[in-house]
Motif scaffolding. Structure first.
Motif, PDB file in Angstrom:
ATOM      1  N   ALA B 326       0.831  -1.197   0.000  1.00 37.91           N
ATOM      2  CA  ALA B 326       0.000   0.000   0.000  1.00 37.91           C
ATOM      3  C   ALA B 326       0.873   1.257   0.000  1.00 37.91           C
ATOM      4  N   LEU B 327       1.886   1.285   0.864  1.00 31.53           N
ATOM      5  CA  LEU B 327       2.749   2.460   0.919  1.00 31.53           C
ATOM      6  C   LEU B 327       3.492   2.648  -0.402  1.00 31.53           C
ATOM      7  N   GLY B 328       3.926   1.539  -0.989  1.00 32.62           N
ATOM      8  CA  GLY B 328       4.637   1.593  -2.256  1.00 32.62           C
ATOM      9  C   GLY B 328       3.795   2.165  -3.375  1.00 32.62           C
ATOM     10  N   MET B 329       2.466   2.019  -3.251  1.00 35.06           N
ATOM     11  CA  MET B 329       1.567   2.582  -4.257  1.00 35.06           C
ATOM     12  C   MET B 329       1.345   4.071  -4.041  1.00 35.06           C
ATOM     13  N   GLY B 330       1.868   4.587  -2.924  1.00 37.53           N
ATOM     14  CA  GLY B 330       1.653   5.997  -2.644  1.00 37.53           C
ATOM     15  C   GLY B 330       0.440   6.244  -1.781  1.00 37.53           C
TER      16      GLY B 330
END
Lengths: 296, 438
Positions: B326-330
């Protein structure tokens, strides 16, 4: 503890092999083991990202020392090196994923185009939308295939209508070479796919927000050779539109997919160069040892 | 290189491993068998006590679900109900219905004479009989003037006798029921005028001094309102606290201190929460005594640590790969938590909440402190009405000497257990619905 072991081993290797095959292979001067300055050309003509003097600390332990490297537009650059060398750490600095680790501290400068990504004015949300990431283990959300790809565009508000979103999801899956396989099962859970398909789904998910750079952290280490081949093919196609940074343990993979390669060793960036040159004619003893399989 | 000097071969190496192992094998197996039998004995003992407990409770409690009624010929005499003939509802309401019951009883046993004898006769039916007639007339004034055979609630002593819980061999002075009364009951039974019906009063009325009129509805509604307040307060606050502490709070000495305190709170004896509630909610905030609102507030304090601890455990069990994805997707941190972590942690959080609620349902000590132990006849209609709760009602009834209250105590325990099974069932259903196997 492990650091000492590796160093001893390296030293041992040095005494055993220093004046045998290594000298025959290279015509130019080879940098010695003890020199930890980066050799090779770290700059490129059209850089997408520019990193200078990057130091990373986990608490008191320094994980990366003075790393400086350029990442060119629309190139695939591979980071290789033995376990614990800092290549994944460096990759995670590029989209500030290290922010989530409490004890981790990053010093130095990393620029994406003209923006310093560690500047206060840069929001990580915006940064991570511009720099996508694919992880070692396929990690689709426990939602449907469609929802997995639609998630990014949705949270960033990239589309206005359902039709637009549908189109974007299909195009992203197409780019990840997955559309044909999942066209009829868009509403099935993403985790019902095979490992290789899941990883391509993760790539489609990253592609869906149209990032400028895609970071891949050993994307094939959990996959079989056939799935790996597909992903490698895909990386080659994606290069047209994106800049790709890939961390890999497989030197063959680095040789196959990348144009430039960087070799890390115990927190130092040892050597950077054209992939062909690195694999045929390394300029540093450590690189040579690693790619010839003598150690690592 | 210096070669290591070869160590002397240990004597053990020269022995035959097969005979050595075989020699000890029997002993090892015996130890295993012993351990298994200890386990079996422990489990059987546990089961035995569970069975004993249930057998005892159900055996004692199930008669309470049946109640004795006496069929009495009642004539709704207009001269008694409405002497003025105005059909004024107020006048009708306050008529002397007890006289009608008494007349009915005399009609069944015309030979009984004398004040003492008659009083004994009238005591066969409950005082509720009067209200029963009043209710009937209120519902249907056309009954006035007619004669009806009506099933009236028998008194608790008759009920106990009919259920066979009074020893007829005892001397008259040692029983709650006199010889002549036993005679009348026998006659009525022979004539088919005594019947056991399903005890609706148990579920429809509040507490009463008369066992045959006492019910658990008041306690049930009190428990319901109290738990409603507890859930509405402790679940959202508990989940929010767990999410904040686990996902957002910086890890420093303050959060450590808070964490230690929450863990300690979970182990605080519940009566302390009752004292706190008395001091803060009733004395300081001046909230009403015995109210489900205060009960709910006190139980929330007690349930919160349980929910927070379970919630944090559920949050930590969400795989980090989902957070990274999720964080990697922004996704922002709140989006990561709201979209991915919380839905995955929800089943675990619900389980924690239900465990906490089940504990709250069975809790009586803290509620004693805030006055929910009072004798309350009316069924509470809201969170501010005086009320009691099921465990406290059980405690109150268990104190009373009448045989009829003994069976009601067990019946109330059965209802409490059923309530708990229902809640746990609900928890499982909710969990299954939220749980994502993929």
């Amino acid at each position: 503890m492990s650091t000492t072991t590796i160093e001893i081993k390296t030293a041992l290797d040095a005494t055993l092999h220093s004046d045998t095959d290594a000298d025959k292979r290279s015509s130019v001067e080879v940098t010695d083991y003890n020199n930890r300055q980066t050799v090779g050309k770290i700059t490129v003509d059209h850089p997408k990202m520019v990193c200078r003097n990057v130091n990373v600390y986990y608490g008191a332990k320094q994980a990366l020392k003075n790393v400086g490297i350029d990442i060119g537009i629309n190139e695939v650059i591979a980071f290789i090196g033995p376990s614990g060398c800092g290549k994944s750490t460096f990759l995670r600095c590029l989209n500030r994923m290290n922010d989530t680790i409490v004890a981790c501290r990053v010093a130095g400068q990393i620029k994406l185009d003209e923006d310093d990504i560690y500047d206060k004015s840069i929001d990580v949300v915006q940064l991570r939308a511009r720099i996508g990431m694919v992880f070692q283990k396929p990690n689709p959300f426990p939602k449907s295939i469609y929802e997995n790809v639609a998630y990014g565009p949705r949270i960033h508000g990239m589309v206005n209508t359902k039709a637009e979103l549908d189109e974007l999801v299909r195009a992203s899956l197409e780019r990840a070479g997955l559309l044909k396989e999942v066209e009829k099962r868009m509403n099935e859970p993403g985790t019902s796919l095979s490992g290789g398909q899941q990883q391509r789904l993760c790539i489609a998910r990253a592609v869906a927000v149209n990032p400028e750079v895609i970071l891949m952290d050993e994307p094939c280490s959990a996959l079989d050779p056939i799935a790996t081949a597909k992903i490698e093919e895909l990386i080659d196609e994606l290069r047209e539109n994106y800049t790709i940074v890939i961390v890999t343990h497989s030197m063959q993979q680095a040789a196959r997919v990348s144009q430039r390669t960087a070799y890390f060793h115990l927190g130092d960036l040892i050597e950077v160069g054209e992939t062909d040159q690195i694999f045929t004619n390394p300029k540093h003893k450590l690189t040579e040892d690693y790619i010839t399989g003598r150690f690592g | 290189m210096n070669k290591p000097t070869p160590a002397a071969v240990p004597a053990a190496f020269s022995r035959d491993i097969k005979t050595i192992v075989n020699a000890g094998l029997q002993r090892r197996h015996a130890a295993e068998r012993r351990f298994r039998s200890y386990g079996l004995i422990a489990i059987s003992l546990g089961l035995l006590f569970v069975v004993l407990m249930f057998a005892n409770i159900i055996g004692k409690g199930y008669p309470a679900f049946w109640q004795t009624y006496v069929q009495v010929p009642i004539s709704f005499d207009p001269a008694v109900i409405d002497p003025q003939g105005t059909r004024d509802p107020v006048a009708i309401e306050s008529a002397d219905y007890a006289a009608l019951v008494r007349a009915g009883m005399r009609r069944m046993f015309p030979t009984v004479e004398g004040r003492t004898e008659l009083r004994a006769l009238y005591a066969l039916v409950s005082s509720d009989a009067t209200y029963e007639l009043q209710r009937r007339i209120h519902q249907n004034p056309a009954l006035i003037g007619s004669s009806q055979e009506i099933w009236l609630l028998a008194s608790a002593t008759v009920d106990t006798l009919v259920k066979g819980n009074i020893d007829r061999a005892l001397d008259e002075t040692e029983r709650p029921i006199k010889d002549n009364q036993i005679g009348w009951v026998d006659k009525l039974q022979a004539a088919g005028k005594i019947e056991k019906q399903f005890n609706t009063i148990l579920f429809s009325s509040g507490d009463s001094r008369e066992p045959e009129q006492a019910g658990i509805r008041g306690a049930l509604m009190g428990s319901f309102y109290t738990l409603l307040i507890t859930f509405l307060l402790s679940f959202p606050i508990g989940v929010a606290t767990a999410v904040y502490l686990e996902e957002f709070a910086p890890k420093n000495r303050w959060t450590d201190l808070i964490e230690v305190n929450i863990n300690n709170l979970a182990a605080v004896p519940s009566i302390v929460f009752g004292l706190l509630g008395l001091a803060v909610f009733i004395n300081f905030f001046d909230l009403p005594r015995s109210a489900p609102l205060v009960g709910g507030l006190v139980l929330s304090l007690m349930t919160l640590p349980v929910i927070i601890i379970a919630g944090r455990a559920a949050l930590t069990s969400v795989p980090p790969s989902i957070r990274e994805a999720a964080l990697g997707m922004g996704a922002s941190k709140l989006q990561m938590v709201g979209h991915h972590v919380l839905p995955l942690a929800m089943p675990g959080m619900l389980t924690g909440a239900i465990i906490g609620m089940a504990r709250a349902l069975g809790e009586s000590a803290p509620l004693l402190m805030i006055g929910m132990v009072a004798f309350i006849v009316d069924v509470p209609k809201g969170i501010m009405d005086p009320a009691t709760v099921l465990p406290v009602q059980i405690y109150l009834w268990s104190d009373l000497p009448e045989r009829a209250f003994v069976e009601r105590t067990s019946a109330a325990i059965m209802v409490l257990l059923a309530f708990m099974v229902l809640m746990n069932g609900l928890a499982i259903i909710l969990r299954k619905r939220f749980e994502r196997r993929w």
